[in-house]
Design a protein around this motif. Structure first.
Motif, PDB file in Angstrom:
ATOM      1  N   LEU A 111      -0.978  37.720  -7.263  1.00  0.00           N
ATOM      2  CA  LEU A 111      -1.680  36.655  -7.978  1.00  0.00           C
ATOM      3  C   LEU A 111      -3.044  37.099  -8.489  1.00  0.00           C
ATOM      4  CD1 LEU A 111      -4.140  35.391  -6.040  1.00  0.00           C
ATOM      5  CD2 LEU A 111      -2.215  34.420  -4.825  1.00  0.00           C
ATOM      6  N   TYR A 112      -3.482  36.381  -9.507  1.00  0.00           N
ATOM      7  CA  TYR A 112      -4.821  36.549 -10.069  1.00  0.00           C
ATOM      8  C   TYR A 112      -5.407  35.144 -10.218  1.00  0.00           C
ATOM      9  CZ  TYR A 112      -8.514  37.799 -13.407  1.00  0.00           C
ATOM     10  OH  TYR A 112      -9.721  37.957 -14.049  1.00  0.00           O
ATOM     11  N   LEU A 113      -6.164  34.727  -9.214  1.00  0.00           N
ATOM     12  CA  LEU A 113      -6.668  33.368  -9.172  1.00  0.00           C
ATOM     13  C   LEU A 113      -7.807  33.201 -10.173  1.00  0.00           C
ATOM     14  CD1 LEU A 113      -6.596  31.439  -5.905  1.00  0.00           C
ATOM     15  CD2 LEU A 113      -8.451  30.921  -7.473  1.00  0.00           C
ATOM     16  N   PRO A 114      -7.928  32.041 -10.834  1.00  0.00           N
ATOM     17  CA  PRO A 114      -8.974  31.842 -11.835  1.00  0.00           C
ATOM     18  C   PRO A 114     -10.377  32.086 -11.289  1.00  0.00           C
ATOM     19  CG  PRO A 114      -7.351  30.087 -11.974  1.00  0.00           C
ATOM     20  CD  PRO A 114      -7.021  30.887 -10.745  1.00  0.00           C
ATOM     21  N   ASN A 115     -11.244  32.593 -12.159  1.00  0.00           N
ATOM     22  CA  ASN A 115     -12.632  32.853 -11.786  1.00  0.00           C
ATOM     23  C   ASN A 115     -13.388  31.557 -11.533  1.00  0.00           C
ATOM     24  OD1 ASN A 115     -15.608  33.088 -12.779  1.00  0.00           O
ATOM     25  ND2 ASN A 115     -15.062  35.196 -12.268  1.00  0.00           N
ATOM     26  N   GLY A 116     -13.314  30.616 -12.449  1.00  0.00           N
ATOM     27  CA  GLY A 116     -13.916  29.305 -12.247  1.00  0.00           C
ATOM     28  C   GLY A 116     -15.309  29.105 -12.787  1.00  0.00           C
ATOM     29  N   ASN A 117     -15.934  30.149 -13.270  1.00  0.00           N
ATOM     30  CA  ASN A 117     -17.265  29.996 -13.863  1.00  0.00           C
ATOM     31  C   ASN A 117     -17.140  29.615 -15.342  1.00  0.00           C
ATOM     32  OD1 ASN A 117     -19.357  30.593 -11.827  1.00  0.00           O
ATOM     33  ND2 ASN A 117     -18.267  32.543 -11.653  1.00  0.00           N
ATOM     34  N   PRO A 118     -18.100  28.818 -15.865  1.00  0.00           N
ATOM     35  CA  PRO A 118     -19.285  28.288 -15.181  1.00  0.00           C
ATOM     36  C   PRO A 118     -18.962  27.065 -14.321  1.00  0.00           C
ATOM     37  CG  PRO A 118     -19.257  27.540 -17.443  1.00  0.00           C
ATOM     38  CD  PRO A 118     -18.107  28.496 -17.309  1.00  0.00           C
ATOM     39  N   ARG A 119     -19.774  26.882 -13.318  1.00  0.00           N
ATOM     40  CA  ARG A 119     -19.646  25.771 -12.385  1.00  0.00           C
ATOM     41  C   ARG A 119     -20.916  24.916 -12.445  1.00  0.00           C
ATOM     42  NH1 ARG A 119     -21.858  25.695  -7.046  1.00  0.00           N
ATOM     43  NH2 ARG A 119     -20.987  23.994  -5.818  1.00  0.00           N
ATOM     44  N   PRO A 120     -20.740  23.587 -12.586  1.00  0.00           N
ATOM     45  CA  PRO A 120     -19.507  22.815 -12.755  1.00  0.00           C
ATOM     46  C   PRO A 120     -18.958  22.934 -14.172  1.00  0.00           C
ATOM     47  CG  PRO A 120     -21.385  21.357 -12.884  1.00  0.00           C
ATOM     48  CD  PRO A 120     -21.947  22.720 -12.562  1.00  0.00           C
TER      49      PRO A 120
ATOM     50  N   LYS B 214      -9.749  25.924 -11.476  1.00  0.00           N
ATOM     51  CA  LYS B 214      -9.645  26.805 -10.318  1.00  0.00           C
ATOM     52  C   LYS B 214      -9.262  26.023  -9.071  1.00  0.00           C
ATOM     53  CE  LYS B 214     -12.155  30.318  -7.708  1.00  0.00           C
ATOM     54  NZ  LYS B 214     -13.141  31.388  -7.856  1.00  0.00           N
ATOM     55  N   LEU B 215      -9.904  24.892  -8.851  1.00  0.00           N
ATOM     56  CA  LEU B 215      -9.610  24.093  -7.664  1.00  0.00           C
ATOM     57  C   LEU B 215      -8.188  23.535  -7.724  1.00  0.00           C
ATOM     58  CD1 LEU B 215     -12.958  22.162  -7.103  1.00  0.00           C
ATOM     59  CD2 LEU B 215     -12.162  24.271  -6.006  1.00  0.00           C
ATOM     60  N   ARG B 216      -7.741  23.123  -8.913  1.00  0.00           N
ATOM     61  CA  ARG B 216      -6.364  22.632  -9.042  1.00  0.00           C
ATOM     62  C   ARG B 216      -5.374  23.758  -8.793  1.00  0.00           C
ATOM     63  NH1 ARG B 216      -8.443  20.175 -13.722  1.00  0.00           N
ATOM     64  NH2 ARG B 216      -7.264  21.642 -15.033  1.00  0.00           N
TER      65      ARG B 216
ATOM     66  N   HIS C 271      -1.682  26.323  -2.469  1.00  0.00           N
ATOM     67  CA  HIS C 271      -1.503  25.836  -1.104  1.00  0.00           C
ATOM     68  C   HIS C 271      -0.153  25.138  -0.951  1.00  0.00           C
ATOM     69  CE1 HIS C 271      -2.026  23.042   2.309  1.00  0.00           C
ATOM     70  NE2 HIS C 271      -2.767  24.000   2.822  1.00  0.00           N
ATOM     71  N   GLU C 272       0.202  24.322  -1.928  1.00  0.00           N
ATOM     72  CA  GLU C 272       1.470  23.604  -1.852  1.00  0.00           C
ATOM     73  C   GLU C 272       2.654  24.568  -1.895  1.00  0.00           C
ATOM     74  OE1 GLU C 272       3.852  19.939  -4.092  1.00  0.00           O
ATOM     75  OE2 GLU C 272       1.794  20.467  -4.681  1.00  0.00           O
ATOM     76  N   HIS C 273       2.605  25.550  -2.782  1.00  0.00           N
ATOM     77  CA  HIS C 273       3.718  26.494  -2.883  1.00  0.00           C
ATOM     78  C   HIS C 273       3.814  27.381  -1.643  1.00  0.00           C
ATOM     79  CE1 HIS C 273       6.734  29.106  -4.469  1.00  0.00           C
ATOM     80  NE2 HIS C 273       5.920  30.160  -4.484  1.00  0.00           N
TER      81      HIS C 273
END
Length: 272
Positions: free
Chosen positions: A105-114, A121-123, A129-131
């Motif tokens: 996997l390559y999880l999203p970076n998420g910046n800029p925050r907010p 990213k949080l979704r 987690h569900e999978h």
């Protein structure tokens, strides 16, 4: 069995580095991230010439993940993380290889925050987690490896006070990581090196690698069946010091034989 994860930061531009490292380290299975190449531009022939089969989930310019194997056929089980039919980003691939289930996997970076990228990213973490909840209790070893874009604790980042507002170090992201551990997954590096300073990423500027001013954002999560076989977990920093290399270093783990199989072998040797 030696399993590695490596964010190559452009599989075609860094191909000589990748091939050099494969020849030197000889991993059995490899998860690659950040291919930055559309599906048709993956360097399949060069990878096969190096002795590896491959499956990949490419994307033009950004993202992209792949699985390589030199220990048997790759039986793909999933391409893309479930839970959002509108998510077209190439960030997850999963397959059965050599008796283990491998997810890269390559999880999203998420910046800029907010902002919308941080919300995505949080979704994505929630969907992961569900999978993974459907995989944690499998009898077979399950390994979920890649660039998670999260520093779990203060010891996973150089000068943590400078990163408090960053999406990779946000309280919500660290809580999402802990949620996976609470689900039953084992952080391989921290399981074997609970207090060591270990980084997997160093920026290109200000001599970050030379000063060891890095981050630990590339991780292995193991289900109980895999954790029971874990015998080693390390970061291969050699590749990070090469010319025209990725800003990440490969991370690898080694799995030993299953206890039941090992007991049978010992019993057979004693019988002889």
């Amino acid at each position: 069995m030696k399993i590695a994860t490596y964010n190559v930061n452009g599989v075609n531009g860094r191909l000589p580095v990748l091939l050099r490292w494969l020849n030197l380290a000889e991993p059995d299975i490899v998860c690659l991230q950040e291919l930055k190449a559309p599906q048709e531009n993956f360097p399949e022939h060069a990878i096969r010439a190096a002795g590896y089969q491959a499956i990949w989930h490419g994307q033009s310019r950004w993202n992209g993940v792949a699985l390589l194997s030199r220990v048997g056929e790759i039986h793909e089980t999933r391409r893309g993380l479930p839970g959002d039919p509108d998510d077209v980003q190439s960030r997850y691939i999963e397959a059965a290889v050599g008796g283990v289930l491998i997810a890269g996997l390559y999880l999203p970076n998420g910046n800029p925050r907010p902002g919308s990228k941080f919300d995505f990213k949080l979704r994505w973490f929630d969907r992961l987690h569900e999978h993974l909840g459907t995989l944690i209790d499998l009898d077979a070893p399950v390994i979920v490896a890649g660039d998670y874009n999260v520093m779990p604790t203060d010891i996973d980042v150089y000068a943590p006070e400078r990163w408090r507002e960053d999406a990779l170090f946000a309280p919500e992201v660290r809580a999402a990581w802990q949620w996976l551990l609470d689900q039953g997954w084992t952080d391989a590096i921290r399981h074997l090196h609970p207090r060591d300073t270990i980084y997997t990423f160093w920026k290109y500027w200000r001599g970050a690698f030379e000063r060891n001013a890095g981050l630990r954002i590339d991780h292995f999560l193991l289900n109980p069946a895999a954790a029971a076989r874990l015998v080693a977990a390390e970061v291969d920093t050699r590749a990070r010091g090469w010319e025209k290399t990725s800003d990440h270093a490969p991370v690898w783990i080694e799995l030993g034989e299953a206890k039941q199989k090992r007991r049978r072998k010992i019993a057979a040797q004693e019988h002889l």
